[in-house]
Design a protein around this motif. Structure first.
Motif, PDB file in Angstrom:
ATOM      1  N   UNK A  10      29.236  57.508  38.524  1.00 21.37           N
ATOM      2  CA  UNK A  10      30.610  57.611  39.030  1.00 21.37           C
ATOM      3  C   UNK A  10      30.610  58.638  40.160  1.00 21.37           C
ATOM      4  N   UNK A  11      30.978  58.168  41.351  1.00 25.95           N
ATOM      5  CA  UNK A  11      31.007  59.048  42.525  1.00 25.95           C
ATOM      6  C   UNK A  11      32.453  59.486  42.759  1.00 25.95           C
ATOM      7  N   UNK A  12      32.641  60.795  42.946  1.00 25.09           N
ATOM      8  CA  UNK A  12      33.960  61.321  43.298  1.00 25.09           C
ATOM      9  C   UNK A  12      33.855  61.981  44.659  1.00 25.09           C
ATOM     10  N   UNK A  13      34.811  61.672  45.540  1.00 21.25           N
ATOM     11  CA  UNK A  13      34.734  62.294  46.861  1.00 21.25           C
ATOM     12  C   UNK A  13      36.110  62.549  47.436  1.00 21.25           C
ATOM     13  N   UNK A  14      36.104  63.100  48.632  1.00 20.10           N
ATOM     14  CA  UNK A  14      37.295  63.561  49.325  1.00 20.10           C
ATOM     15  C   UNK A  14      37.765  62.456  50.271  1.00 20.10           C
ATOM     16  N   UNK A  15      39.068  62.406  50.569  1.00 21.96           N
ATOM     17  CA  UNK A  15      39.610  61.253  51.293  1.00 21.96           C
ATOM     18  C   UNK A  15      39.555  61.361  52.815  1.00 21.96           C
ATOM     19  N   UNK A  16      38.918  62.406  53.367  1.00 22.26           N
ATOM     20  CA  UNK A  16      38.818  62.467  54.833  1.00 22.26           C
ATOM     21  C   UNK A  16      37.549  61.760  55.304  1.00 22.26           C
ATOM     22  N   UNK A  17      37.359  61.739  56.633  1.00 17.84           N
ATOM     23  CA  UNK A  17      36.214  61.005  57.193  1.00 17.84           C
ATOM     24  C   UNK A  17      34.900  61.499  56.596  1.00 17.84           C
ATOM     25  N   UNK A  18      34.754  62.822  56.465  1.00 23.14           N
ATOM     26  CA  UNK A  18      33.514  63.370  55.918  1.00 23.14           C
ATOM     27  C   UNK A  18      33.311  62.920  54.474  1.00 23.14           C
ATOM     28  N   UNK A  19      34.364  63.023  53.666  1.00 26.90           N
ATOM     29  CA  UNK A  19      34.257  62.652  52.257  1.00 26.90           C
ATOM     30  C   UNK A  19      33.974  61.171  52.075  1.00 26.90           C
ATOM     31  N   UNK A  20      34.646  60.328  52.855  1.00 24.63           N
ATOM     32  CA  UNK A  20      34.440  58.875  52.735  1.00 24.63           C
ATOM     33  C   UNK A  20      33.051  58.497  53.237  1.00 24.63           C
ATOM     34  N   UNK A  21      32.589  59.146  54.312  1.00 26.88           N
ATOM     35  CA  UNK A  21      31.229  58.893  54.812  1.00 26.88           C
ATOM     36  C   UNK A  21      30.219  59.314  53.751  1.00 26.88           C
ATOM     37  N   UNK A  22      30.448  60.488  53.136  1.00 28.09           N
ATOM     38  CA  UNK A  22      29.537  60.983  52.095  1.00 28.09           C
ATOM     39  C   UNK A  22      29.477  60.004  50.924  1.00 28.09           C
ATOM     40  N   UNK A  23      30.646  59.535  50.480  1.00 29.75           N
ATOM     41  CA  UNK A  23      30.689  58.589  49.356  1.00 29.75           C
ATOM     42  C   UNK A  23      29.977  57.291  49.740  1.00 29.75           C
ATOM     43  N   UNK A  24      30.204  56.834  50.976  1.00 25.93           N
ATOM     44  CA  UNK A  24      29.563  55.598  51.450  1.00 25.93           C
ATOM     45  C   UNK A  24      28.048  55.736  51.470  1.00 25.93           C
ATOM     46  N   UNK A  68      27.576  58.644  32.218  1.00 26.51           N
ATOM     47  CA  UNK A  68      26.331  59.391  32.013  1.00 26.51           C
ATOM     48  C   UNK A  68      26.067  60.338  33.165  1.00 26.51           C
ATOM     49  N   UNK A  69      26.390  59.865  34.378  1.00 27.52           N
ATOM     50  CA  UNK A  69      26.077  60.693  35.536  1.00 27.52           C
ATOM     51  C   UNK A  69      27.202  60.676  36.554  1.00 27.52           C
ATOM     52  N   UNK A  70      27.611  61.873  36.937  1.00 31.09           N
ATOM     53  CA  UNK A  70      28.692  62.056  37.894  1.00 31.09           C
ATOM     54  C   UNK A  70      28.099  62.639  39.174  1.00 31.09           C
ATOM     55  N   UNK A  71      28.472  62.048  40.331  1.00 25.21           N
ATOM     56  CA  UNK A  71      28.051  62.628  41.613  1.00 25.21           C
ATOM     57  C   UNK A  71      29.313  62.984  42.389  1.00 25.21           C
ATOM     58  N   UNK A  72      29.415  64.239  42.793  1.00 22.24           N
ATOM     59  CA  UNK A  72      30.605  64.723  43.496  1.00 22.24           C
ATOM     60  C   UNK A  72      30.198  65.090  44.915  1.00 22.24           C
ATOM     61  N   UNK A  73      30.880  64.497  45.911  1.00 17.09           N
ATOM     62  CA  UNK A  73      30.533  64.815  47.295  1.00 17.09           C
ATOM     63  C   UNK A  73      31.747  65.361  48.035  1.00 17.09           C
ATOM     64  N   UNK A  74      31.500  66.321  48.926  1.00 15.79           N
ATOM     65  CA  UNK A  74      32.530  66.930  49.775  1.00 15.79           C
ATOM     66  C   UNK A  74      33.652  67.570  48.959  1.00 15.79           C
ATOM     67  N   UNK A  75      33.392  67.841  47.703  1.00 11.25           N
ATOM     68  CA  UNK A  75      34.337  68.475  46.779  1.00 11.25           C
ATOM     69  C   UNK A  75      33.500  69.220  45.750  1.00 11.25           C
ATOM     70  N   UNK A 109      29.831  67.544  54.012  1.00 10.92           N
ATOM     71  CA  UNK A 109      29.622  66.722  52.829  1.00 10.92           C
ATOM     72  C   UNK A 109      28.701  65.549  53.108  1.00 10.92           C
ATOM     73  N   UNK A 110      28.930  64.889  54.258  1.00  8.18           N
ATOM     74  CA  UNK A 110      28.102  63.725  54.611  1.00  8.18           C
ATOM     75  C   UNK A 110      26.666  64.141  54.899  1.00  8.18           C
ATOM     76  N   UNK A 111      26.480  65.348  55.470  1.00  5.88           N
ATOM     77  CA  UNK A 111      25.115  65.840  55.702  1.00  5.88           C
ATOM     78  C   UNK A 111      24.391  65.988  54.374  1.00  5.88           C
ATOM     79  N   UNK A 112      25.068  66.602  53.390  1.00  6.14           N
ATOM     80  CA  UNK A 112      24.447  66.833  52.089  1.00  6.14           C
ATOM     81  C   UNK A 112      24.157  65.495  51.399  1.00  6.14           C
ATOM     82  N   UNK A 113      25.109  64.547  51.523  1.00  9.41           N
ATOM     83  CA  UNK A 113      24.921  63.216  50.938  1.00  9.41           C
ATOM     84  C   UNK A 113      23.726  62.521  51.595  1.00  9.41           C
ATOM     85  N   UNK A 114      23.615  62.682  52.912  1.00  4.52           N
ATOM     86  CA  UNK A 114      22.510  62.053  53.640  1.00  4.52           C
ATOM     87  C   UNK A 114      21.165  62.655  53.217  1.00  4.52           C
TER      88      UNK A 114
END
Ligand SMILES: [Mn+2]
Length: 450
Positions: free
Chosen positions: A27-41, A76-83, A131-136
């Motif tokens: 389950x991925x949780x992220x932020x609704x701005x461009x960075x957060x959506x890019x990170x989730x993507x 089982x596993x949660x991934x949180x990006x840009x938050x 956030x997207x950098x860390x996701x990348x």
């Protein structure tokens, strides 16, 4: 991956890859701005490529109510990006495996959670890793083939405005590798917009040009002054036309009081994304538009490269850009209220508070005072704030100020020193503004030489 990254970060990324291999559903949780959506993507695409199943949930910001939903979800596993930076203690206490890929100001230290954040390695998460950098970085730790996701991360970087002062830190690592692979090309900057000039000038707000942005007559007059006829694009102009147009825009911006620092920033380098046939800022814009239009899912799918969602996102962008430029023109007319240490506007009718706040701070407001936008359309007022680097130099810290002023007014807030947000009960708006004005004043006094 090479030795260009901090070893502690490499360790966390390899732990994260190990965690991913142990699970099938995420389950991925992220932020609704461009960075957060890019990170989730980026994370979603990387997991899908590993044959994993996943669900994505996007939050406007991580507050207690949403944190409780994450804690209650049976995954089982949660991934949180840009938050997540301010909730590390709560993630630590969860039973599931948790990976947090954030870049916001540090809160608790992680005991158990797999946590990557530029600030943990002495790298500034406001300017040199988003956030997207860390996701990348997580994605390429999982599989080197994910380098092709670097253009999406560059859109996240542009979305969080981390490219304005030149690309640095973890972002420079990304850009260098992507340039080598032909995935990102740096282009010299111009004050004129990319794409169709008339459309770009008419709906553009970065820069916001008084009398031109939002005005069809003003746009036509500017192009006529520059001797440009018809449906020109920046790429189609002669060098002389391009420089004449850029100079005319510069004169207008100087006349409206825009600082030289801001002017140079507006003429910043652009990052072309050949595999996406667009540039990083334009991709960030259309992804961001999805979040603003309550279609975060479309934004995530667009960031994953879905053609149909990209087209839909482009439509959201076109309509929201017009609404934004109209709202800013109205604020420019008489909508900006001055307090002693801050300036604020009401965006209850228009929304787009964060975007408008940035434009007002950069192109219209008093450069000495942080700008605050308040959307009181619902019972809980949503707040955005923006400062400038020179304000930070004078002691302003909006992350701290918003956190304390929102709490004092019965709400929650936080973010970055230069850009922070929060929420308070609508009835407490003026109480909040009073606290914020006082706190920002104290921050400046505390820094001033005796
Ligand atoms: Mn971010």
């Amino acid at each position: 991956m090479d030795g260009g990254l901090p070893s502690k970060l490499l360790e966390s990324l390899s732990d994260a890859a190990g965690i991913v291999r142990r699970h099938d559903f995420f389950h991925i949780y992220s932020h609704y701005d461009a960075d957060g959506l890019a990170a989730a993507g980026i994370v979603a695409k990387a997991l899908a490529r590993e044959g994993k199943e996943l669900e994505v949930t996007i939050f406007p910001t991580l507050v207690d109510e949403f944190m409780k939903r994450i804690e209650a979800a049976d995954t089982d596993c949660v991934i949180v990006t840009d938050l997540g930076a301010s909730y590390i203690g709560r993630f630590d206490a969860m039973k599931s495996d948790v990976i947090v890929l954030d870049h916001h100001t540090l809160g608790d230290w992680a005991e158990r959670v797999c946590y990557a954040n530029p600030h943990l390695y002495g790298i500034d998460g406001m300017s040199s890793g988003c956030g997207a950098t860390m996701a990348f970085l997580f994605a390429i730790a999982l599989n080197e083939a994910n380098w092709d996701l670097s253009p999406v991360a560059m859109a996240g970087i542009a979305g969080d405005r981390q490219h304005l002062d030149g690309v640095s830190g973890l972002n420079a690592y990304l850009l260098e590798g992507a340039e080598k692979r032909g995935l990102i090309e740096e282009r010299p900057g111009s004050l004129a917009p990319a794409g169709n000039l008339a459309t770009g000038l008419f709906v553009g707000t970065d820069p916001y040009i008084r009398g031109v942005s939002g005005s069809a007559e003003g746009t036509a007059a500017l192009l006529a002054d520059a001797g440009i006829k018809g449906e020109g694009t920046l790429d189609g102009l002669t060098a002389e036309e391009a420089s004449r147009l850029s100079s005319l825009i510069a004169v207008k911006l100087i006349t409206q009081g825009v600082s030289r620092e801001k002017l140079e920033e507006a003429a910043r380098a652009r990052y072309r994304l050949p595999t996406w046939n667009t540039d990083a800022e334009a991709l960030a814009e259309i992804i961001n538009a999805c979040g603003r239009c309550n279609a975060a899912g479309v934004g995530v799918a667009a960031a994953m490269g879905d053609k149909q969602c990209l087209a839909t996102a482009g439509e959201y962008d076109a309509s929201s850009r017009k609404a934004v430029v109209d709202a800013i023109s109205a604020i420019d007319a008489d909508g900006l209220r001055q307090m002693e240490h801050i300036q604020w506007f009401d965006s209850s009718d228009s929304g787009f508070t964060g975007v408008i706040c940035g434009v007002v701070m950069n192109y219209l407001g008093d450069p000495a005072k942080p700008t605050v936008g308040i959307n009181g359309a619902e019972d809980t007022a949503k707040i955005s704030s923006r400062g400038t680097l020179s304000q930070l130099g004078r002691g302003v810290d909006l992350a701290d100020a918003l956190k304390r002023a929102c709490a004092a007014a019965g709400g929650e807030g936080g973010g970055h020193r230069i850009a922070a947000g929060g929420s308070v009960p609508k009835a407490n708006r003026d109480v909040f503004l009073g606290f914020l004005d006082k706190i920002v004043g104290e921050q400046i006094v505390a820094r001033s030489p005796l």
